[in-house]
Design an enzyme around this catalytic site. Structure first.
Site, short mmCIF file in Angstrom:
data_model
loop_
_atom_site.label_atom_id
_atom_site.label_comp_id
_atom_site.label_asym_id
_atom_site.label_seq_id
_atom_site.Cartn_x
_atom_site.Cartn_y
_atom_site.Cartn_z
CG ASP A 1 -1.82 -1.23 1.34
OD1 ASP A 1 -1.84 -1.97 0.30
OD2 ASP A 1 -1.99 -1.88 2.52
CG ASN B 1 -13.02 -0.69 7.32
OD1 ASN B 1 -13.02 -0.41 8.55
ND2 ASN B 1 -12.38 -1.77 6.65
CG ASP C 1 -6.96 1.77 2.65
OD1 ASP C 1 -6.43 1.39 3.44
OD2 ASP C 1 -7.67 1.00 1.92
CB SER D 1 -17.61 -0.90 4.29
OG SER D 1 -17.12 -1.82 5.11
CD GLU E 1 -8.63 -2.52 -0.43
OE1 GLU E 1 -9.20 -2.84 0.89
OE2 GLU E 1 -7.63 -3.34 -0.63
#
Length: 846
Positions: free
Chosen positions: A54, A234, A237, A256, A303
């Protein structure tokens, strides 16, 4: 072993490859191109790779940094050679956080430390770092490096906080926790957690008391009081970005309820909550606490949001990743754009990034990159299978003011390399419609420049990334850009160059717009002409130009490269390629079909001496042809020799007397405790496993690459990934006999995880019944038997045990649910079982 859990483990580890010079044509060398020679761009790049999951990119002075999950970070001067400077979750003495548990205690009080999914450790993910000149420090001075991070304990219970430092490499001091998710209406706790999830244990009551929120919202909860995660986010990130007026924003979210944005006060670093609910002009949700929804929803994948404003186009670009991050998850990067920092964000078709309902999200968003492989065929330059990525994603973007270049920075896994992952940087360009397109090859210092039309004519390897979210790898095909602006080969259409370097291709009615640019091909080790383009449907296509070759030259290349490996001791079927580079045909003939067929099927004698046959390949393209012969020696079957026998008839002893007795473990191979009893077995008594215990077998039980394992098994229940027999050199190199595995719930022999191997049988043994399972490994050939019948045979099975003191167990490993049921008559052999031996073991338990 649970692949997703393996992924999480591997993300905690740093994989650094040996720095290496990629050798190729230098700055003064030439290469054939378009029938003439042309000076190449730049020297061969030097890469040093790091694993930072990430990765969020930031430039500080002349140094580039990536910060990622699991408190990993690295620096580089050129975006090619990276060096790590962090120490992961080490604490105290953590490079970024000092005493991690103490420093981030404010966030860990909600999630991320020794709790639920983070039991036994920490979960600190996906940070974003930038220099904020307006931030007011505790001592009144201005300016700080801001690190926004997230902590998480479940797929919805998470928190976003931030810390500050005067130095980009830290250490960072905690300031506050800003957004909580996964809270409930009443008292509740997750499994393996002592944290009360009630909303009053978040920062929301304080915000209400301070007048920043109008109150708690009943819409946050489902009818049963649980968190309404199909609508709300959620809290992971985080990404910080400035709008064109200098206002600071934060985007965040994962699966989510989607991706949300909130404005941020640059002086305090804290978000500005809307305070009350509402709707945007185009009808999107504005929540009093979570902010404005800009993408996703309904629990669909999506995400790693990353927003940048591009002055050249006047658009805000929202990048995000669909799919699951594991090698089998189809992770792929998407992009939308908007005229305002809080949307609405749309793709090239005009589809809103916020989903209209509970629907497949694959059609939404321009797909930048997914799983692909520029395949290396027999006769192509270089070695290996080619170059490509698996599950590339969770990207950040750098618009480098100093160079004017745009960069896409992400992590990726690789074909046939399991969960090992590394950072990659690719240059991006804007097409004629103002959409980013990604260079096919990683950044090597190239600069977009004017191209000569003549240098574009020729054959290319072509990738179409499609629009799906899939674990399938898109493999290259061949096309040719012809002088008359037609496209021929595996696909047909037209092409043209406009301006200095703009590309336009029309294939199957779709128009793709992009650029022609030079790139470094690591397989052929030279700079090549490439194109990258995107269609109105949001489909990305790439091309990589090949050297001009005559048919005779291609046939000779295939002849030189064609190999069957070691044919002096063959014990399994051979893979005979039917095609080489650029569709060069390869046909085969055998001198003796009873030994090895023209399709590569090997017939081993039941005993006696080895047998031989000659396989002859005829290589043809156009009018050119060559033949190449291979002498194949096939070895006869030889009975495997019993080395250990654990009858499990009231004891854990090896009746052969060569190895020590097994010992009872807890629910993991290295845990104490547990209880194994005995019950009526297939032969005498059997070991009874309670679903919380296992048997640790002696280390070094197998220490070669020719062995067999056989046992009787009667599962009380079948749980995915649960092992029956497990052996491991370490956590990254293991073999597992799994009653219900990762491939269509098949009973299988599974190996990982630096590279995956699936020996799936095509069936699942039943619960509540006895089944006999056996597998043999013979110098890379894996054979799996179920009830004495061969159900799988494959080559290139890894050798994890030769020369090692590997660990072995029954019913447990380091990760997955323990086995529940009966296991009996464990036999371990030196050498591979013959089919007759495997059949006899299934017929005669004694």
């Amino acid at each position: 072993m649970n692949r997703r859990w393996v992924s999480a483990l591997l993300m905690m580890m740093l994989f650094v490859t040996v720095p290496g010079q990629v050798f190729g044509t230098g700055p003064d060398s030439t290469a054939e191109k378009g029938g003439k020679t042309q000076k190449q761009q730049g020297q061969a790049p030097v890469y040093q790779n790091v694993s930072v999951h990430d990765p969020s990119i930031v430039k500080d002075g002349d140094t580039y940094y990536v910060f990622g999950s699991h408190i990993e970070a690295a620096r580089s001067k050129d975006l090619q050679s990276w060096s790590r400077f962090t120490n992961g979750y080490t604490t105290p003495g953590n490079v970024l956080y000092g005493d991690l548990a103490q420093n981030l205690a404010g966030s860990f009080a909600w999630a991320g430390q020794n709790d639920s999914d983070s039991k036994g450790g920490f979960s600190v993910w996906a940070p974003d770092v930038f220099w904020n000149p307006e931030y007011v420090n505790a001592d009144g001075t201005k300016g700080a490096y801001m690190l926004y991070y997230c902590t998480s304990s479940t797929y919805i219970r998470s928190a976003i906080g931030f810390a500050v430092s005067p130095k980009i490499e830290g250490p960072y001091q905690y300031v506050d926790t800003l957004v909580y998710s996964g809270f409930t209406e009443g008292d509740a706790k997750d499994k393996d957690s002592v944290i009360n999830k009630k909303w009053t244990n978040t920062n929301i009551p304080k915000l209400i008391d301070a007048g920043q929120l109008s109150g708690a919202s009943g819409a946050w909860f489902n009818a049963d009081g649980s968190f309404a995660n199909g609508t709300y986010p959620n809290a992971i990130d985080p990404n910080l970005y400035y709008d064109k007026n200098g206002q600071l924003w934060m985007s965040y979210g994962s699966w989510s309820g989607g991706i949300f944005v909130l404005p941020v006060d640059p002086k305090t670093g804290k978000v500005k909550y809307p305070g009350k609910d509402g709707k945007t002009a185009d009808g999107r949700l504005v929540d009093r606490y979570f902010g404005t929804k800009v993408a996703g929803g309904y629990g669909k994948s999506g995400e790693g949001p990353y927003v940048v404003f591009d002055k050249a186009t006047g658009y805000y670009y929202l990048y995000m990743t669909y799919g699951w991050l594991g090698a089998d998850g189809g992770y792929n990067m998407r992009v939308f754009r908007a005229k305002n920092p809080d949307g609405p964000y749309v793709d090239a078709q005009g589809l809103n990034a916020v989903l209209p309902g509970d629907t497949d999200n694959a059609p939404y968003g321009n797909k930048l990159m997914g799983n692909y492989l520029f395949a290396r065929d027999v006769g192509d330059p270089g070695t290996g299978i080619g170059v490509g990525y698996v599950s590339p994603g969770h990207n950040s973007v750098l618009l480098d003011d100093a160079t004017g270049k745009r960069f896409l920075v992400f992590h990726t896994r690789f074909p046939q390399m399991g969960e090992a992952h590394e950072v990659r940087v690719h240059q991006m360009y804007m097409n004629a419609d103002g959409w980013p397109v990604v260079a096919p090859y990683r950044y090597a210092g190239e600069t977009l420049s004017k191209v000569d039309r003549q240098d574009l004519i020729g054959e290319y390897k072509f990738i179409n990334h499609g629009k799906g979210t899939t674990a399938d790898i898109q493999s290259s095909v061949y096309i040719r850009l012809n002088k008359d602006n037609t496209i021929s080969g595996d696909l047909t259409g037209t092409w043209k160059k406009t301006g200095h370097n703009e590309a336009e291709l029309v294939i199957a009615g779709s128009v793709y717009k992009g650029v022609f640019a030079s790139g470094w091909d690591p397989v052929s080790e030279r700079y090549v002409m490439t194109f990258t383009a995107s269609s109105r449907e949001g489909v990305a296509v790439w091309g990589s130009r090949l050297e001009n070759k005559t048919d005779q030259a291609l046939v000779q290349d295939v002849y030189n490269d064609l190999s069957l490996g070691d044919t002096a001791k063959v014990v399994s079927d051979l893979t005979l390629p039917a095609e080489g580079a650029r569709h060069t045909a390869i046909s085969w003939k055998s001198s003796d079909e009873a030994v090895v067929s023209a399709s590569g099927e090997v017939h081993r004698p039941a005993g006696g001496a080895p047998v031989q046959a000659v396989l002859t390949a005829t290589i043809t393209k156009g009018g050119a042809s060559l033949t190449k012969s291979f002498t194949v020696t096939v070895l006869p079957y030889q009975d495997a020799k019993l080395s250990a026998y654990y009858g499990l008839d009231g004891s854990f002893a090896d009746s052969q007397g060569r190895f020590a007795a097994g010992t009872v473990t807890g629910d993991r191979i290295d845990k104490s405790g547990g209880s194994i009893t005995f019950a009526e077995g297939r032969q005498g008594q059997a070991a009874k496993f309670d679903g919380a215990s296992g048997i640790r077998l002696p280390d070094g039980l197998i220490s070669s690459n020719a062995y067999s394992v056989a046992l009787w098994i009667k599962p009380e229940e079948l749980t995915t990934y649960t092992t029956a027999f497990f052996g491991a050199k370490d956590g990254d190199h293991w073999v597992s006999l799994v009653p219900r595995g990762a491939v269509a719930n098949n009973t299988m022999v599974w190996s990982g995880s630096t590279s995956w191997y699936d020996g799936a049988t095509g069936l699942t043994i039943p619960a509540g019944e006895w089944s006999h399972l056996a597998f043999s490994v013979e110098n890379g050939t894996l054979t799996v038997y179920v009830n004495g019948v061969q159900k799988f045979k494959g080559a290139n099975f890894p050798d994890w045990f030769t020369g090692t003191k590997a660990s072995f167990s029954l019913g447990v490993n380091w990760w997955d649910p323990p086995f529940k049921g009966l296991i009996d008559e464990l036999r371990v052999y030196d050498g591979a079982l013959t089919p007759a031996q495997a059949a006899d073991l299934a017929k005669n338990p004694s």
